[in-house]
Design an enzyme around this catalytic site. Structure first.
Site, PDB file in Angstrom:
ATOM      1  CD  GLU A  96      -2.103   2.474  -3.454  1.00 49.53           C
ATOM      2  OE1 GLU A  96      -3.167   3.070  -3.703  1.00 49.53           O
ATOM      3  OE2 GLU A  96      -1.634   2.389  -2.307  1.00 49.53           O
TER       4      GLU A  96
ATOM      5  CG  ASP B 151      -1.928   1.077   1.258  1.00 49.32           C
ATOM      6  OD1 ASP B 151      -2.772   1.118   0.351  1.00 49.32           O
ATOM      7  OD2 ASP B 151      -1.875   1.902   2.193  1.00 49.32           O
TER       8      ASP B 151
END
Length: 607
Positions: free
Chosen positions: A365, A336
């Site tokens: 990400e 993330d």
């Protein structure tokens, strides 16, 4: 001189001008050739290169005249990349006898670590993204005693809470009770879709239903199940030829967590309770306890201190979080907000994963071209080797949606070709390609309405459903987009429920519960056919990409490998079109139609 004119003299995608194609491993010698017309009367040429990851050092390399090709002069020379990894920004200059000069625009050369070995399994097959709370529940859980003061929807069909509470906050404390056992019960369904990788949004204990603010990285959220349930899910998936990728949210934890313990739920002494906490150094306090760094200023997600050696050991050490869950059955991690993790942290995560499981995968990400990404004034090393194996391909998503919504296929081709030139081959072929995720609108709603609905209030967006005309248009466009996605290099990634026809604007409307028993069965069957094709044809998994006609509303390309050739052809326009095939035959494409065709022999439409 206009760039358009100099571009005719040098095209970095043309092997006659630059070889090899695209990014190169460190140590590769790259040949550059300028091809100006003889009448332009140039006598000298140079390559000017700026080595960004070497302090911005600038070098000039002579490109001697090497001969003629028809009416073109050829100036050619080599650039050696030995001992360097990073970006090289280069331009090419031509000079005449009288001293006048012309120079090309500046181009990017990506030089990566050629010793990097990336697991091939991910990019070849279909990935299915699951938001665990909303996928499948087997019973209504009791939230008593769980962190976060949760509520549970008794009906699976209820709308998620979308309005602020009395304090003006949307706390995301309403749960539906999806579980790991529920996911395991649906593995045969996922197998029917051709799924080979299951990407789970966070599954660790957390106060919020999205679980992006971890309360305890060492524990499965009790509403999802137990460690034994996780291991059982991994074992069952592996038996069916599927792998499990977890969501690693290490940039921040939860305010409600055993590390920060802002509400005192945990018996441990958290950083928000005392400067003497063993976790005090894991966070950035400007003024303890109320002023601390948090993700995008959201107080419920305090940012972790990446400089703290104890924190790094906890995440990446031999007994750390990365290796622990791989040991228990996971096959990889999606990081993330990877841009907010320093390169050395991403490298440490990569090293820990590979040490535990040599074919473990790390996906970052990143919302932009990952080769060019700058975060906190630092050019990132995401895909130069030893960091991310690839990234979430948001540039593809944006370009493909723009095409489906009325854009020109040539623009999609240009943007994808730029990525292909900038990325190492392994990163391009391992990209996570999608039409939507938990952070974006449902693709069907966007494609059917052409809008994000923000010109209306949240209450309107919560109750909005497309009319028959909008939905038909959305389904037609979604099918065309999925066709491109499943035929393109990289892992076609399906956000749970898109194949069932789920609608919705932004969070939480894009995170509704899966409509079991109410699916669009025709759409599901279409995605299943695509998934089986992706699984069954090696050319779709590993084959070379070659563009055919890409202009206006027609987008087409082939994938080929060892004599097997498949054509993806899409006409997103309102009128029929004719596509000329490589062997001279012509294929008629009706309006708003597309197909996957086998070309090694008589053209055969597979989908």
């Amino acid at each position: 001189m206009h760039i358009a004119e100099t571009q005719r003299w040098f095209d970095p995608s043309d092997l006659r001008c630059k070889a090899p194609y695209g990014a190169v491993p460190s140590g590769e010698r790259v040949r550059f050739t300028l091809r100006p017309p003889r009448r332009a009367a140039f006598v000298r040429a140079k390559l000017i290169a700026q080595w960004e990851f070497d302090g911005g050092r600038v070098t000039e390399t002579d490109l001697p005249w090497v001969g003629l090709e028809g009416a073109l002069d050829l100036f050619s020379g080599e650039l050696c990349t030995a001992g360097y990894t990073g970006l090289v920004w280069y331009s090419l200059r031509l000079e005449r006898f009288d001293g006048t000069r012309e120079e090309t625009e500046t181009f990017q050369l990506t030089v990566y670590d050629g010793n990097e070995t990336v697991p091939g399994w991910f990019g070849e097959g279909v990935t299915y993204q699951i938001f665990p709370d909303r996928f499948c529940r087997l019973s209504v859980p009791d939230p008593a005693g769980m962190v976060g003061g949760r509520t549970v929807h008794q009906s699976w069909e209820e709308e998620p809470v979308y309005l602020p509470d009395e304090h003006g906050e949307i706390r995301n404390r309403d749960f539906f009770g999806g579980s790991l056992a529920g996911i395991r019960s649906k593995l045969p369904y996922l197998q029917s879709l051709g799924v080979e990788t299951i990407y789970l949004c966070p599954i660790f204990e957390a106060a919020e239903n999205h679980r992006y603010g971890a309360a305890d990285y060492e524990k499965i959220d009790p509403m999802l199940g137990s460690e034994a349930d996780f291991t059982a899910l991994c074992d069952a998936a592996h038996r069916l030829g599927m792998r499990i990728m977890l969501d690693g949210v290490f940039n921040h934890t939860g305010f409600v967590s055993k590390y920060f313990n802002g509400d005192g739920f945990y018996p441990t002494l958290g950083a928000g309770q005392s400067p003497d906490s063993p976790y005090a150094g894991w966070f950035y306090f400007q003024q303890w306890p109320h002023r601390y760094a948090s993700w995008w200023g959201i107080y419920s997600m305090p940012t972790t201190n990446k400089e703290n050696p104890q924190w790094l050991e906890y995440i990446t050490g031999e007994k750390g979080i990365i290796r622990h869950w791989l040991r228990l059955g996971a096959d990889g991690w999606r990081l993330d907000v990877a841009d907010e993790l320093p390169d050395r942290v991403v490298h440490a995560i990569h090293a820990a994963a590979r040490a535990e499981k040599p074919d473990a995968l790390i996906i970052g990400e990143v919302w932009e071209d990952a080769s060019q990404k700058v975060a906190y004034d630092v050019r990132r090393r995401h895909i130069l080797g030893g960091h991310c194996d690839s990234v979430m391909n948001y540039p593809l998503k944006n370009a493909l949606l723009a095409f489906l919504l009325g854009g020109n296929a040539a623009q999609f081709q240009a943007e994808m070709e730029q990525l292909r030139q900038n990325y190492p081959r392994w990163a391009f072929y391992s990209a996570m390609n999608s039409l939507g995720t938990h952070d974006t609108l449902r693709a069907l709603t966007l494609l059917g309405t052409g809008t994000d609905g923000k010109d209306h209030d949240r209450d309107w967006r919560a109750h909005f459903a497309m009319d028959e005309t909008q939905r038909a248009l959305g389904v037609a466009r979604l099918k065309l987009g999925a066709l491109v996605l499943y035929a393109f290099p990289g892992s076609p990634t399906l956000y749970y429920g898109d194949e069932a026809g789920m609608e919705g604007f932004e969070d939480p409307f894009n995170r509704r519960t899966f409509p079991w028993g109410r699916e669009d069965k025709g759409l599901t069957a279409y995605f299943a056919a695509l998934g089986q094709a992706r699984k069954g044809f090696s050319s779709l998994r590993r084959g070379e990409l070659n563009w055919l006609r890409c202009d206006g509303r027609v987008l087409s390309f082939t994938r080929s490998l060892e004599g097997e050739a498949l054509l993806c052809a899409v006409n997103a326009g309102d009128h029929p079109a004719v596509l000329s095939l490589p062997d001279g035959r012509r294929l008629r494409l009706e309006s708003m139609s597309g197909g996957l065709y086998r070309l090694d022999g008589e053209p055969e439409q597979l989908i």
